[in-house]
Design a protein around this motif. Sequence first.
Motif, PDB file in Angstrom:
ATOM      1  N   CYS A  83       0.833  -1.204   0.000  1.00  0.00           N
ATOM      2  CA  CYS A  83       0.000   0.000   0.000  1.00  0.00           C
ATOM      3  C   CYS A  83       0.869   1.257   0.000  1.00  0.00           C
ATOM      4  N   CYS A  87       0.844   3.976  -3.438  1.00  0.00           N
ATOM      5  CA  CYS A  87       0.117   5.231  -3.229  1.00  0.00           C
ATOM      6  C   CYS A  87       0.816   6.372  -3.967  1.00  0.00           C
ATOM      7  N   ALA A  91       0.191   8.799   0.907  1.00  0.00           N
ATOM      8  CA  ALA A  91      -0.758   8.827   2.023  1.00  0.00           C
ATOM      9  C   ALA A  91      -0.444   7.765   3.075  1.00  0.00           C
ATOM     10  N   PHE A  92       0.345   6.751   2.703  1.00  0.00           N
ATOM     11  CA  PHE A  92       0.723   5.693   3.644  1.00  0.00           C
ATOM     12  C   PHE A  92       2.209   5.797   3.965  1.00  0.00           C
ATOM     13  N   TYR A 102      -1.806   6.021   7.970  1.00  0.00           N
ATOM     14  CA  TYR A 102      -2.503   6.627   6.832  1.00  0.00           C
ATOM     15  C   TYR A 102      -2.778   8.096   7.117  1.00  0.00           C
ATOM     16  N   ASN A 104      -5.082  11.005   5.890  1.00  0.00           N
ATOM     17  CA  ASN A 104      -6.247  11.309   5.054  1.00  0.00           C
ATOM     18  C   ASN A 104      -6.199  12.707   4.453  1.00  0.00           C
ATOM     19  N   CYS A 107      -4.759  11.994   0.896  1.00  0.00           N
ATOM     20  CA  CYS A 107      -5.387  10.921   0.110  1.00  0.00           C
ATOM     21  C   CYS A 107      -6.295  11.494  -0.977  1.00  0.00           C
ATOM     22  N   CYS A 110      -7.975   7.182  -4.672  1.00  0.00           N
ATOM     23  CA  CYS A 110      -7.782   6.327  -5.851  1.00  0.00           C
ATOM     24  C   CYS A 110      -7.985   4.845  -5.543  1.00  0.00           C
ATOM     25  N   ARG A 111      -7.798   4.468  -4.271  1.00  0.00           N
ATOM     26  CA  ARG A 111      -8.003   3.097  -3.781  1.00  0.00           C
ATOM     27  C   ARG A 111      -7.004   2.091  -4.354  1.00  0.00           C
ATOM     28  N   TYR A 112      -5.867   2.561  -4.844  1.00  0.00           N
ATOM     29  CA  TYR A 112      -4.814   1.647  -5.297  1.00  0.00           C
ATOM     30  C   TYR A 112      -4.351   0.748  -4.151  1.00  0.00           C
ATOM     31  N   CYS A 113      -4.364   1.296  -2.935  1.00  0.00           N
ATOM     32  CA  CYS A 113      -3.933   0.533  -1.763  1.00  0.00           C
ATOM     33  C   CYS A 113      -4.810  -0.703  -1.553  1.00  0.00           C
TER      34      CYS A 113
END
Length: 267
Positions: A83, A87, A91-92, A102, A104, A107, A110-113
């Motif tokens: 993750c 990113c 964000a991570f 994380y 926020n 962020c 995109c939800r790639y993580c």
Amino acid sequence: MLKNRSFLIDITKCIGCRSCQVACKQWNQLEAEKTTNTGTYQNPPLLSSKTWTLIKFNELEKQDGLKWCFTKIGCMHCEQAACVSVCPVGAFTKTESGAVVYNNKVCIGCRYCMIACPFRIPTFEWDKAFPYIKKCTFCFDRQAEGTTPACASTCPTGAITFGERNENIKKAHDLIKSQPAKYNPHLYGEKEVGGTSVLYLAPKGVDFKDLGFPELADRPLPTWTWNALRFVPSQIVVVSAAMAFFYWLTKRKTKKKDVNKEVRHDA
């Protein structure tokens, strides 16, 4: 704060009381979820933005009959987290304490993580207008104050040991060596995807795949990404140069064509 902390989770000691699950919700002020009975004692059925720690109820059929194995699941806080590597905005972050935290505020949703995580842990606030990614924080805030994570502090059977990762690995191997009839010789999380900050001991005769753990190679997942991305800068230069050449060639042809038209017109 001590560095490189970890959980050692002894599945043979877990009684499925869900104290850790409740403690996680209380400390992080997570809302309750409305659920329905799906034919299992496990509740809620899955991790979500409102449930970061979950006791999984595994009903296993063995030669000596039915066997229950209760398993605490949540973020594995990988040593080289996928993750973190995927990113695009950072964000991570993997901290010295072992936690993957994380942010926020950066962020972009995109939800790639969620796609990259081999354990399918990060969840999303699907019901929010401005959603964030949610997962176990390794009680990073409690650790910063020198306090044990909520789940480990509330476990009544000692199934969750919180401490330095190398010490937990040594403790696990000592248990395996001293009680070979009790434990599966495989310490899950010691080497999977380069190692995780959550380690598992399972009962003898119980495979981790029977408990829903993915079978993963020892190689850290980010190294696959790095091997692909290390060629990207040179590729960008080559592609940019090629595009510039084609642009120049096209422009030259167009200019030459316009000049020929003017010559014919004057004639």
